[in-house]
Design an enzyme around this catalytic site. Structure first.
Site, PDB file in Angstrom:
ATOM      1  N   CYS A  86      39.420  67.738  30.062  1.00 34.12           N
ATOM      2  CA  CYS A  86      40.738  67.131  29.887  1.00 34.12           C
ATOM      3  C   CYS A  86      41.800  68.216  29.665  1.00 34.12           C
ATOM      4  O   CYS A  86      42.114  68.965  30.581  1.00 34.12           O
ATOM      5  CB  CYS A  86      40.705  66.102  28.754  1.00 34.12           C
ATOM      6  SG  CYS A  86      42.144  64.988  28.756  1.00 34.12           S
ATOM      7  N   HIS A 176      36.453  62.628  30.277  1.00 34.09           N
ATOM      8  CA  HIS A 176      35.695  62.994  29.076  1.00 34.09           C
ATOM      9  C   HIS A 176      34.213  62.682  29.273  1.00 34.09           C
ATOM     10  O   HIS A 176      33.795  61.530  29.120  1.00 34.09           O
ATOM     11  CB  HIS A 176      36.224  62.242  27.856  1.00 34.09           C
ATOM     12  CG  HIS A 176      37.548  62.734  27.368  1.00 34.09           C
ATOM     13  ND1 HIS A 176      37.661  63.759  26.444  1.00 34.09           N
ATOM     14  CD2 HIS A 176      38.809  62.367  27.690  1.00 34.09           C
ATOM     15  CE1 HIS A 176      38.942  63.985  26.212  1.00 34.09           C
ATOM     16  NE2 HIS A 176      39.657  63.162  26.959  1.00 34.09           N
ATOM     17  N   GLU A 178      31.861  63.498  27.286  1.00 39.18           N
ATOM     18  CA  GLU A 178      31.187  63.381  25.991  1.00 39.18           C
ATOM     19  C   GLU A 178      31.142  61.957  25.454  1.00 39.18           C
ATOM     20  O   GLU A 178      30.352  61.655  24.548  1.00 39.18           O
ATOM     21  CB  GLU A 178      31.856  64.300  24.958  1.00 39.18           C
ATOM     22  CG  GLU A 178      33.267  63.916  24.540  1.00 39.18           C
ATOM     23  CD  GLU A 178      34.360  64.494  25.422  1.00 39.18           C
ATOM     24  OE1 GLU A 178      35.476  64.703  24.923  1.00 39.18           O
ATOM     25  OE2 GLU A 178      34.098  64.718  26.622  1.00 39.18           O
TER      26      GLU A 178
END
Length: 520
Positions: A86, A176, A178
């Site tokens: 990001c 993202h 994660e």
């Protein structure tokens, strides 16, 4: 433990994203050790840690703003694999000769990535020509990529949603990976640390146990250690680990501050004295703590008062033992991160009852914190490695300040006892329903609100009790548990019928994003 024990370390530079800790969790789940450092001290962290790979986190900032965060130049000149996520992608591009534009291409929430080309980051996960769900959260976007990069993925709002310079092992994604809303994100991070960076899966709790025991012995030497045992999983695992390392040089001290759950002190003493044969002193300091807290309504003052009194008690007990050289406590990695949080934000106050930054000089003791590199779920795994029973490992976390912060507003003895009874009934109902292990944390809160109610033929004016239950893996994020209404009805009925002082029960259905303070 020091970085010297972890030669294969990934450095995560935190630019202020609320999900930076999730990056660390995914890397560790892949069996690789990592550390988070705020961008302000990233250059020092880079030199100290000597990482084998670097990940750049997201951020609420815009790279086009003057003075916005940047990665140290040595990150890109050291010949190491780098992954930008990001904002991490945007600053990578801005620093290496690309271009970022602000504010015109917002993309938040679920999006779909079109895979335009193959790259090592996608190996075995995504193939060219396929389409996959990802999670976006950006207002700026990259409009030109640096020399040497190629486009490997696009989305509706991001023409450079994934890019790669495979010669330099630089990769960047606008989404993202994660978060769970990017279903294959963990596999991408695993690809980065294993296939691209070539790091081994050496981060296990068995290995950590061996390293930690050795490190404790080296730190403590022949010194005496007192351990602040609360009965929770963190301090209990820390105590067992230290006892394995230095044996009878350790004395555990359980301070009953009058803010514990019903029968908590007694059950902890029984378990550790009977099953683990650890030297354990029980100090009844309830009158001292409650007198100091009575009438106090400010949550931060409550925490600081409790922290101060804990230190005073440990000082006194150390003197009775003829002195001690070390104070051990169950500080975890999130405690450490939040205590040096990005830009001095609000989360720096979250762990103010811990002594993460050190002890008062007058104590003449040093801290032993053998768990300060671990997340909560890793502590549970270490507890299992040390032989703690499953019933104990799975215990719900309970904060050091105890019922003091589950009793917003002014504290009184009467309110604490009302809360203690309600909390015990709530947990009893959870266990009877077989829900305890499905819930990460549950507790009752006595709200600083009294309402009018009718019970039998009489009018009452009593407190409102709130019930909270959340699901989580590591305590960094949480979602409320979806109870059946029959359960809530039964629990509320018992509390109202059995606890004098409560005439209304509510259920809290808020979620917990990273770094927030609950019920304060």
């Amino acid at each position: 433990m020091t970085t010297a024990n972890h030669p294969d370390t990934v450095l995560i530079i935190d630019f202020g994203s609320q999900v930076t800790q999730l990056i660390a969790r995914r890397v560790r789940e892949a069996g690789v050790y990592c550390e988070i450092v705020p961008f302000q001290s990233a250059a020092e962290g880079f030199r100290r840690i000597r990482p084998k790979a670097v990940i750049l986190s997201g951020s609420p900032h815009s790279t086009v703003d003057i003075g916005s965060p940047r990665a140290p130049d040595e990150v890109f000149s050291a010949g190491l694999p780098v992954l930008g996520i990001c904002y991490g992608e945007q600053t990578m591009c801005a620093q290496l000769g690309g271009k970022v534009e602000a504010g015109h291409h917002r993309e938040f929430g679920r999006a779909f990535l079109e895979i335009e080309d193959d790259c090592a980051l996608f190996d075995g996960v995504w193939a060219r020509g396929t389409r996959h769900q990802v999670w976006m959260s950006h207002g700026d976007r990259v409009t030109a990529i640096p020399d040497g990069f190629k486009i490997v993925g696009t989305s509706t709002g991001a023409p450079f949603a994934a890019i790669a310079d495979e010669a330099r092992k630089f990769y960047a994604v606008q989404f993202h990976p994660e978060v769970v809303h990017t279903p294959d994100g963990a596999k991408l991070l695993s690809n980065f640390v294993h296939h691209i960076a070539g790091l081994s899966t050496g981060w296990t709790m068995a290995a950590y146990r061996d390293h930690a025991v050795e490190a404790i012995r080296k730190q403590v030497g022949k010194g005496k250690v007192i351990c602040a045992l609360s009965g929770g999983v963190d301090s209990s695992v820390a105590a067992l680990l230290i006892h394995e390392a230095v044996g009878d040089q350790l004395t555990c001290i359980l301070v009953d501050h009058g803010l514990m759950r019903k029968d908590e002190a007694q059950s902890v003493v029984e378990m550790f004295r009977q099953h683990y044969n650890l030297p354990l002193i029980l100090v009844d300091a309830s009158e001292r703590f409650i007198s100091a807290l009575e009438g106090e309504s400010d949550p931060e003052k409550k925490r600081k008062t409790i922290g101060r009194l804990f230190i005073e008690v440990f000082e006194e007990e150390a003197k009775k033992l003829g002195g001690a050289d070390f104070l051990a406590q169950g500080t975890l990695y999130p405690d450490v991160i939040e205590s040096v949080s990005f830009s001095g934000g609000p989360s720096v106050t979250i762990k103010s009852h811990h002594n993460v930054g050190g002890l008062p000089e007058r104590m003449n003791m040093k801290l032993v914190e053998p768990l300060r590199e671990l997340f909560k779920d890793e502590v549970r795994a270490l507890g299992k490695e040390l032989g703690l029973p499953e019933s104990f490992i799975g215990r719900h976390p309970f904060p050091g300040p105890g019922l003091a912060i589950r009793c917003p507003g002014g504290i009184t003895r009467e309110k604490l006892e009302i809360l203690r009874q309600a909390d015990a009934i709530y947990l009893d109902e959870i266990r009877k329903a077989g829900l305890y292990d499905a819930i990460w944390q549950a507790f009752a809160v006595l709200l600083p609100v009294q309402t009018v109610g009718v019970m039998g033929d009489g009018r009452t004016y009593e407190f409102v009790c709130a019930l909270r239950a959340v699901t989580s893996v590591d305590g960094m994020t949480a979602d409320f548990y979806h109870y059946d209404m029959n359960f809530l009805g039964a629990a509320a009925t018992r509390i109202i019928n059995e606890v004098k002082g409560i005439n209304r029960v509510v259920y809290d259905v808020t979620s917990k994003p990273p770094g927030t303070i609950e019920w304060e």
